[in-house]
Design an enzyme around this catalytic site. Structure first.
Site, PDB file in Angstrom:
ATOM      1  N   LYS A  83     -13.039   1.790  16.261  1.00 19.45           N
ATOM      2  CA  LYS A  83     -11.896   1.060  16.387  1.00 19.45           C
ATOM      3  C   LYS A  83     -11.232   1.159  17.556  1.00 19.45           C
ATOM      4  CE  LYS A  83     -10.043   1.162  11.838  1.00 19.45           C
ATOM      5  NZ  LYS A  83      -9.331   1.591  10.801  1.00 19.45           N
ATOM      6  N   ASN A 130       1.044  -1.223   0.111  1.00 19.74           N
ATOM      7  CA  ASN A 130      -0.045   0.037  -0.030  1.00 19.74           C
ATOM      8  C   ASN A 130       0.829   1.266  -0.037  1.00 19.74           C
ATOM      9  OD1 ASN A 130       0.581   0.678   2.902  1.00 19.74           O
ATOM     10  ND2 ASN A 130      -0.297  -1.005   3.281  1.00 19.74           N
ATOM     11  N   ASP A 140      -4.176  -9.442  13.578  1.00 18.78           N
ATOM     12  CA  ASP A 140      -4.109  -7.931  13.951  1.00 18.78           C
ATOM     13  C   ASP A 140      -3.244  -7.535  14.864  1.00 18.78           C
ATOM     14  OD1 ASP A 140      -4.856  -5.645  15.113  1.00 18.78           O
ATOM     15  OD2 ASP A 140      -6.830  -5.667  14.184  1.00 18.78           O
ATOM     16  N   PHE A 165      -3.470   3.521  15.376  1.00 23.15           N
ATOM     17  CA  PHE A 165      -3.894   4.485  14.289  1.00 23.15           C
ATOM     18  C   PHE A 165      -4.934   4.297  13.494  1.00 23.15           C
ATOM     19  CE2 PHE A 165      -0.978   8.363  13.280  1.00 23.15           C
ATOM     20  CZ  PHE A 165      -0.176   8.210  14.727  1.00 23.15           C
TER      21      PHE A 165
HETATM   22  N1  CTP Z   1      -3.242  -2.735  12.746  1.00 26.40           N
HETATM   23  C1  CTP Z   1      -2.283  -3.977  13.073  1.00 26.40           C
HETATM   24  N2  CTP Z   1      -2.395  -4.909  12.610  1.00 26.40           N
HETATM   25  C2  CTP Z   1      -3.289  -5.234  11.755  1.00 26.40           C
HETATM   26  C3  CTP Z   1      -4.056  -4.258  11.138  1.00 26.40           C
HETATM   27  C4  CTP Z   1      -3.981  -3.176  11.862  1.00 26.40           C
HETATM   28  O1  CTP Z   1      -1.519  -3.800  14.071  1.00 26.40           O
HETATM   29  N3  CTP Z   1      -3.439  -6.454  10.980  1.00 26.40           N
HETATM   30  C5  CTP Z   1      -3.283  -1.627  13.478  1.00 26.40           C
HETATM   31  C6  CTP Z   1      -2.613  -0.642  12.562  1.00 26.40           C
HETATM   32  O2  CTP Z   1      -1.274  -0.294  13.047  1.00 26.40           O
HETATM   33  C7  CTP Z   1      -3.346   0.783  13.093  1.00 26.40           C
HETATM   34  C8  CTP Z   1      -4.827   0.090  13.738  1.00 26.40           C
HETATM   35  O3  CTP Z   1      -4.433  -1.227  13.759  1.00 26.40           O
HETATM   36  O4  CTP Z   1      -2.670   1.111  14.409  1.00 26.40           O
HETATM   37  C9  CTP Z   1      -5.842   0.329  12.699  1.00 26.40           C
HETATM   38  O5  CTP Z   1      -5.484  -0.030  11.472  1.00 26.40           O
HETATM   39  P1  CTP Z   1      -6.657   0.487  10.169  1.00 26.40           P
HETATM   40  O6  CTP Z   1      -5.780  -0.111   9.028  1.00 26.40           O
HETATM   41  O7  CTP Z   1      -6.861   1.729  10.211  1.00 26.40           O
HETATM   42  O8  CTP Z   1      -7.698  -0.268  10.660  1.00 26.40           O
HETATM   43  P2  CTP Z   1      -7.931  -1.901  10.355  1.00 26.40           P
HETATM   44  O9  CTP Z   1      -8.000  -2.553  11.892  1.00 26.40           O
HETATM   45  O10 CTP Z   1      -7.248  -2.575   9.309  1.00 26.40           O
HETATM   46  O11 CTP Z   1      -9.795  -1.888  10.253  1.00 26.40           O
HETATM   47  P3  CTP Z   1     -10.264  -1.420   8.743  1.00 26.40           P
HETATM   48  O12 CTP Z   1      -9.439  -1.808   7.836  1.00 26.40           O
HETATM   49  O13 CTP Z   1     -11.563  -1.839   8.943  1.00 26.40           O
HETATM   50  O14 CTP Z   1     -10.293   0.034   8.970  1.00 26.40           O
END
Ligand code: CTP
Length: 401
Positions: free
Chosen positions: A345, A216, A314, A331
């Protein structure tokens, strides 16, 4: 957008003792000024063998002082006057001889006299040693160094590497940019002193086959800025970084990873040893279920391959579930409805603080705007450079520990 420079309003006495590294001090004087400082150069006689006072005067637009018998000051007391308005004295280069002199409190020329006569409580002394590796390693130098530390001096460097004499080892003076970064860090408040901070940053790369993958647009800049800000604030910082092309902030321990799974496996064993965990990484939510050993080839039929996907762990939620969890900051990169998504979140990941930002408006840029969401409500950190925001965020985190 103009933000104050990092050394705005600081007045620094740049002392130079004798050493080849004096050539770096010319650049250092410029760099300190570029960051907003005013620079007053004081040289020993030995330093003038390596670079002229004229050069340093032209670069700083100020008279350079070399002798304690200089009568240009109305009271003829340059050794007193020059430090009374100073925020710090930085001696760069600090030769072995000069350090020996300081360690014993001798003051037989202007620079050492000025160091001894400075108001010790409000005018700190920083030294950037520069010498041959044998001189640096010599017990006498190490003894002097210990004494100078005990007397409250801050020692910057030295670095290891090629030396002017042709030998290789410890004793090189830090580069001008490194010294300037050290000065900026020195003046930052230290609300995280003694704390350990773990940070994830950047995108992840999920391999499809040996030559392709899913990633990304995250640049890692926000996470790297937070790592720098936390280090400047006194923390010991570990940065787990996805594939990005950014310099590691000074004194930060960096672990490079590619995939979400690798990031997870690097973070989890470290998390409980840290006081704070800040998850800024844009972790891929899914990865190809399998990464083939060979490149997927077109078969000529026009059919596109179907790539089965599986969910990544996650990382933030996993850290938040640890019994001895650090203070967790997540974040939320959103494209719309920032406040609502950030609030949701925070609850879903069970973390005390979520920092919301609009992904498309920040990815790859040098500035950002943040929305802090905790149990008390919301607080906006308006658009600013990422380092300025990182410092503000670090200060906010420190108040919550
Ligand atoms: N994050 C993480 N591990 C993942 C996904 C997310 O540690 N597999 C953490 C990111 O670093 C950030 C937070 O979770 O601090 C939220 O990430 P974001 O991409 O905004 O959200 P998602 O959990 O992926 O949810 P969505 O895609 O539904 O917005």
């Amino acid at each position: 957008m103009s933000e104050p420079l990092d050394l705005q309003g600081r007045h620094i006495v740049l002392g130079m003792s004798g050493g080849v590294a004096c050539f770096k001090s010319a650049e250092l004087a410029r760099e300190l000024q570029r960051q907003g400082a005013t620079v007053q150069v004081v040289m020993t006689e030995a330093a003038t063998q390596f670079i002229t006072a004229l050069t340093m005067q032209a670069l700083t637009n100020r008279n350079v002082y070399v002798s304690q018998w200089d009568t240009r000051e109305p009271n003829a007391m340059a050794h007193i006057n020059l430090t009374r308005e100073a925020d710090a004295v930085l001696v760069a280069p600090a030769s072995a001889d000069f350090m020996a002199k300081l360690a014993t409190g001798r003051a037989d020329e202007l620079l050492s006299l000025l160091c001894l006569a400075r108001p010790i409580e409000r005018c700190p002394l920083l030294l950037a040693p520069a010498m041959n590796r044998e001189m640096w390693a010599h017990p006498a130098t190490q003894r002097n160094l210990a004494q100078l530390r005990a007397d409250g001096c801050t020692i910057l460097g030295p670095a290891a590497g090629d030396q002017a004499c042709g030998e290789i080892g410890d004793g090189r003076m830090l580069e001008a940019l490194e010294l300037c970064a050290e000065m900026i860090a020195f003046f930052q408040p230290k609300p995280l002193a003694g704390r350990r901070v773990l940070i994830t940053a950047g995108p992840t790369f999920e391999a499809i086959d040996p030559v392709r993958g899913i990633t990304n647009l995250s640049s890692g800049k926000m996470g790297f800025a937070i790592a720098r800000a936390a280090q400047e604030a006194g923390a010991a910082v570990t940065l787990v970084a996805g594939p990005v092309h950014l310099d590691t902030p000074r004194h930060v321990r960096r672990i490079d990873v590619q995939s979400a799974q690798q990031m997870h496996d690097a973070v989890l064993p470290l998390a409980a040893q840290h006081d704070v965990f800040v998850a800024t990484a844009a972790v891929a939510d899914w990865r190809p279920a399998e990464c083939g050993a060979q490149k997927i080839k077109k078969d000529g039929s026009g059919r596109v391959p179907t790539i089965p996907m599986t969910e990544n762990p996650d990382i933030l939620a996993a850290v938040a579930r640890l019994p001895a969890r650090p203070y967790c900051v997540g974040f939320a990169a959103e494209s719309h409805d920032l406040a609502r998504h950030a609030r949701e979140k925070r609850l879903r990941k069970n973390v005390p603080l979520i920092v919301g930002n609009l992904g498309p408006a920040t990815f790859g840029r040098d500035d950002n705007a943040l929305l802090l969401v905790d149990e008390r409500g919301e607080r906006e950190l308006p658009r600013a450079g990422k380092l300025a925001l990182a410092r503000a965020l670090v200060a906010e985190i420190a108040t919550r520990l």
